[in-house]
Write a protein that holds these residues in place. Structure first.
Motif, PDB file in Angstrom:
ATOM      1  N   SER A  19       0.827  -1.211   0.000  1.00 48.94           N
ATOM      2  CA  SER A  19       0.000   0.000   0.000  1.00 48.94           C
ATOM      3  C   SER A  19       0.857   1.254   0.000  1.00 48.94           C
ATOM      4  O   SER A  19       0.541   2.233  -0.691  1.00 48.94           O
ATOM      5  N   GLU A  22       2.433   1.591  -3.496  1.00 48.23           N
ATOM      6  CA  GLU A  22       1.414   1.969  -4.475  1.00 48.23           C
ATOM      7  C   GLU A  22       0.983   3.425  -4.284  1.00 48.23           C
ATOM      8  O   GLU A  22       0.777   4.152  -5.252  1.00 48.23           O
ATOM      9  N   CYS A  23       0.871   3.853  -3.031  1.00 54.96           N
ATOM     10  CA  CYS A  23       0.514   5.251  -2.763  1.00 54.96           C
ATOM     11  C   CYS A  23       1.597   6.191  -3.276  1.00 54.96           C
ATOM     12  O   CYS A  23       1.301   7.235  -3.851  1.00 54.96           O
ATOM     13  N   THR A  26       1.421   6.207  -7.234  1.00 51.24           N
ATOM     14  CA  THR A  26       0.192   6.669  -7.873  1.00 51.24           C
ATOM     15  C   THR A  26       0.317   8.155  -8.221  1.00 51.24           C
ATOM     16  O   THR A  26       0.713   8.961  -7.385  1.00 51.24           O
ATOM     17  N   VAL A  31      -5.445  10.186  -6.992  1.00 52.52           N
ATOM     18  CA  VAL A  31      -5.687   9.951  -5.565  1.00 52.52           C
ATOM     19  C   VAL A  31      -7.020  10.562  -5.197  1.00 52.52           C
ATOM     20  O   VAL A  31      -7.316  11.709  -5.545  1.00 52.52           O
ATOM     21  N   LYS A  36      -2.171  13.193  -1.272  1.00 53.68           N
ATOM     22  CA  LYS A  36      -1.290  12.037  -1.262  1.00 53.68           C
ATOM     23  C   LYS A  36      -0.449  11.982   0.023  1.00 53.68           C
ATOM     24  O   LYS A  36      -0.256  10.907   0.609  1.00 53.68           O
ATOM     25  N   TRP A  39      -2.400  10.514   2.874  1.00 53.98           N
ATOM     26  CA  TRP A  39      -2.535   9.062   2.740  1.00 53.98           C
ATOM     27  C   TRP A  39      -1.266   8.352   3.198  1.00 53.98           C
ATOM     28  O   TRP A  39      -1.335   7.314   3.865  1.00 53.98           O
ATOM     29  N   ILE A  40      -0.118   8.881   2.846  1.00 56.76           N
ATOM     30  CA  ILE A  40       1.140   8.269   3.268  1.00 56.76           C
ATOM     31  C   ILE A  40       1.246   8.272   4.786  1.00 56.76           C
ATOM     32  O   ILE A  40       1.629   7.270   5.405  1.00 56.76           O
ATOM     33  N   TRP A  54      -6.439   2.854   2.260  1.00 53.61           N
ATOM     34  CA  TRP A  54      -5.865   3.284   0.981  1.00 53.61           C
ATOM     35  C   TRP A  54      -6.353   2.382  -0.156  1.00 53.61           C
ATOM     36  O   TRP A  54      -6.737   2.865  -1.217  1.00 53.61           O
ATOM     37  N   GLY A  58      -8.653   5.216  -1.207  1.00 54.56           N
ATOM     38  CA  GLY A  58      -7.687   6.229  -1.625  1.00 54.56           C
ATOM     39  C   GLY A  58      -7.342   6.270  -3.090  1.00 54.56           C
ATOM     40  O   GLY A  58      -6.904   7.293  -3.598  1.00 54.56           O
ATOM     41  N   ARG A  59      -7.516   5.202  -3.793  1.00 57.71           N
ATOM     42  CA  ARG A  59      -7.124   5.177  -5.198  1.00 57.71           C
ATOM     43  C   ARG A  59      -8.337   4.930  -6.075  1.00 57.71           C
ATOM     44  O   ARG A  59      -9.333   4.358  -5.632  1.00 57.71           O
TER      45      ARG A  59
END
Length: 143
Positions: A19, A22-23, A26, A31, A36, A39-40, A54, A58-59
């Protein structure tokens, strides 16, 4: 009990790492819900729950397979090779026809120049004495 916790811990660590990567990979415009960076932070600070959030919230869905409901305009699939591209094949056909037309014009031009070199008096005017033009009567007919 510990024999179930170790595999679950490995799966949870893999999910968190997946995850997080991928975050990070992306693009920003794909997002959803939060920026972003937020999310991290959520994935890192609330490990398992953040990773699951996420993946589900999130995506945008369907971006990896090239189809699905992305919520935005669908980008056309690029052809993998020139043989698959209809526009490329049409352009080749047009170029081939133009080259043939140019070769025909060059051939006719060369033929015309060769004819003019052989008979410079002609210059493209019709010859006298054709089937519809009367012959000049220079000689007298003895009969």
């Amino acid at each position: 009990m510990p024999r179930f916790l170790i595999p679950l811990g490995i799966v949870a660590a893999g999910l968190i790492i997946y995850s997080l990567i991928e975050c990070l990979m992306t693009p920003r415009h794909q997002v959803r819900a939060m920026p972003k960076a937020v999310w991290i932070l959520i994935i890192v600070l609330v490990p398992l729950v953040g990773a699951l959030l996420w993946l589900f919230l999130g995506r945008r869905r369907g971006t990896s397979s090239g189809g699905g409901t992305t919520g935005g305009p669908a980008r056309p699939q690029r052809p993998q090779s020139p043989d698959d591209d209809a526009a490329f094949l049409r352009q080749l056909d047009i170029q081939r026809k133009q080259a043939a037309r140019q070769a025909e014009l060059d051939r006719r031009d060369a033929e015309l120049k060769a004819r003019e070199k052989r008979d410079p008096k002609d210059n493209g005017t019709p010859k006298s004495g054709g089937s519809n033009t009367p012959k000049p009567d220079d000689s007298t007919d003895p009969s």
